[in-house]
Every structure is written in structure tokens, then in C-alpha cells.
Scaffold this motif. Structure first.
Motif, short mmCIF file in Angstrom:
data_model
loop_
_atom_site.label_atom_id
_atom_site.label_comp_id
_atom_site.label_asym_id
_atom_site.label_seq_id
_atom_site.Cartn_x
_atom_site.Cartn_y
_atom_site.Cartn_z
N ASP A 91 0.99 -1.12 -0.13
CA ASP A 91 -0.06 0.02 0.10
C ASP A 91 0.82 1.27 0.13
O ASP A 91 0.54 2.22 -0.81
CB ASP A 91 -1.03 -0.02 1.27
N ALA A 92 1.84 1.22 0.86
CA ALA A 92 2.88 2.49 0.87
C ALA A 92 3.62 2.63 -0.69
O ALA A 92 3.63 3.84 -0.93
CB ALA A 92 3.68 2.11 2.00
N VAL A 93 3.80 1.70 -1.20
CA VAL A 93 4.43 1.54 -2.44
C VAL A 93 3.78 2.11 -3.23
O VAL A 93 3.78 3.12 -4.34
CB VAL A 93 5.11 0.25 -2.72
N LEU A 94 2.30 1.78 -3.33
CA LEU A 94 1.35 2.28 -4.48
C LEU A 94 1.06 3.75 -4.30
O LEU A 94 0.93 4.51 -5.01
CB LEU A 94 0.01 1.16 -4.31
N THR A 95 1.00 4.10 -2.85
CA THR A 95 0.69 5.46 -2.81
C THR A 95 2.03 6.28 -3.33
O THR A 95 1.56 7.34 -3.70
CB THR A 95 0.63 5.77 -1.09
N ARG A 96 2.94 6.01 -3.10
CA ARG A 96 4.24 6.64 -3.40
C ARG A 96 4.21 6.58 -4.96
O ARG A 96 4.48 7.67 -5.57
CB ARG A 96 5.50 6.01 -3.03
N LEU A 97 3.84 5.68 -5.73
CA LEU A 97 4.00 5.71 -7.04
C LEU A 97 2.83 6.40 -7.60
O LEU A 97 2.90 7.24 -8.61
CB LEU A 97 3.51 4.27 -7.63
N ARG A 98 1.70 6.39 -7.12
CA ARG A 98 0.59 7.40 -7.42
C ARG A 98 1.01 8.94 -7.46
O ARG A 98 0.61 9.79 -8.13
CB ARG A 98 -0.52 7.21 -6.47
N ALA A 99 1.72 9.21 -6.31
CA ALA A 99 2.20 10.56 -5.97
C ALA A 99 3.12 11.03 -7.07
O ALA A 99 3.23 12.03 -7.57
CB ALA A 99 2.59 10.55 -4.53
N ASP A 100 4.09 9.86 -7.43
CA ASP A 100 4.82 10.07 -8.51
C ASP A 100 4.36 10.64 -9.83
O ASP A 100 4.77 11.37 -10.79
CB ASP A 100 6.00 8.97 -8.83
N ALA A 101 3.06 9.69 -10.04
CA ALA A 101 2.37 9.97 -11.35
C ALA A 101 1.82 11.34 -11.47
O ALA A 101 1.61 11.80 -12.53
CB ALA A 101 1.48 9.01 -11.66
N ASP A 102 1.27 11.95 -10.24
CA ASP A 102 0.33 13.16 -10.18
C ASP A 102 1.33 14.13 -10.68
O ASP A 102 2.65 14.40 -10.23
CB ASP A 102 0.14 13.51 -8.81
N PRO A 103 0.90 15.03 -11.59
CA PRO A 103 1.69 16.31 -11.97
C PRO A 103 1.93 17.34 -10.61
O PRO A 103 1.01 17.35 -9.79
CB PRO A 103 0.89 17.20 -12.80
N PRO A 104 3.35 18.12 -10.47
CA PRO A 104 3.26 18.79 -9.19
C PRO A 104 2.33 19.97 -9.31
O PRO A 104 1.87 20.36 -10.33
CB PRO A 104 4.72 19.19 -9.30
N VAL A 105 1.63 20.28 -8.21
CA VAL A 105 0.92 21.27 -8.24
C VAL A 105 1.73 22.62 -7.38
O VAL A 105 2.59 22.49 -6.68
CB VAL A 105 -0.01 21.17 -6.94
N HIS A 106 1.55 23.89 -8.22
CA HIS A 106 2.15 24.94 -8.10
C HIS A 106 1.10 26.19 -7.56
O HIS A 106 0.23 26.33 -8.23
CB HIS A 106 3.10 25.50 -9.05
N PRO A 107 1.27 26.63 -6.23
CA PRO A 107 0.58 27.56 -5.66
C PRO A 107 0.42 28.92 -6.49
O PRO A 107 1.41 29.24 -7.30
CB PRO A 107 0.64 27.70 -4.45
#
Length: 63
Positions: A47-63
Motif C-alpha cells: 500500500d505504501a509503495v502504491l501510494t508513492r507511485l501514485r504521488a510520482d504520477a501526479d503532476p506537481p501542484v504550484h500555488p
């Protein structure tokens, strides 16, 4: 059951390069079951690995 090769389990950080290679090979995120069997980790670590992989796949959010 096969005996572990080490008495120290691998950390999430240790398995991430292998997990990222799996994403490239599959062309997308692997299933939880595939992460568990391929990386030889338990459910919580998968689950932790998949969470990190999903975070890597999301484009970075810039305020």
C-alpha cells in the motif's frame, strides 16, 4: 513458504526503484497483488509503495 534471504525486511525506499521499473514495464500502475508478489512485500508495504507511485504520477501542484 520460502525463507527470507535477510533477517531485515527491505524498506519502502529500498523497493521503490524496482517498483518504478515495474510501472515502466507495465505501462501503468501495478495491482496491489502484483506489488506484493513481485517485490515480495506484505500488504501494508505494498500500500505504501502504491501510494508513492501514485504521488510520482501526479503532476506537481504550484500555488
Amino acid at each position: 513458504m520460502t525463507a527470507p534471504t535477510s533477517s531485515h525486511p527491505r524498506s519502502v525506499e529500498d523497493v521503490m526503484p524496482e517498483a518504478r521499473a515495474s510501472v515502466l514495464k507495465l505501462g501503468g500502475l501495478p495491482s496491489r497483488h502484483r506489488v506484493k508478489s513481485t517485490l515480495r512485500v506484505g500488504g501494508p508495504k505494498a500500500d505504501a509503495v502504491l501510494t508513492r507511485l501514485r504521488a510520482d504520477a501526479d503532476p506537481p501542484v504550484h500555488p
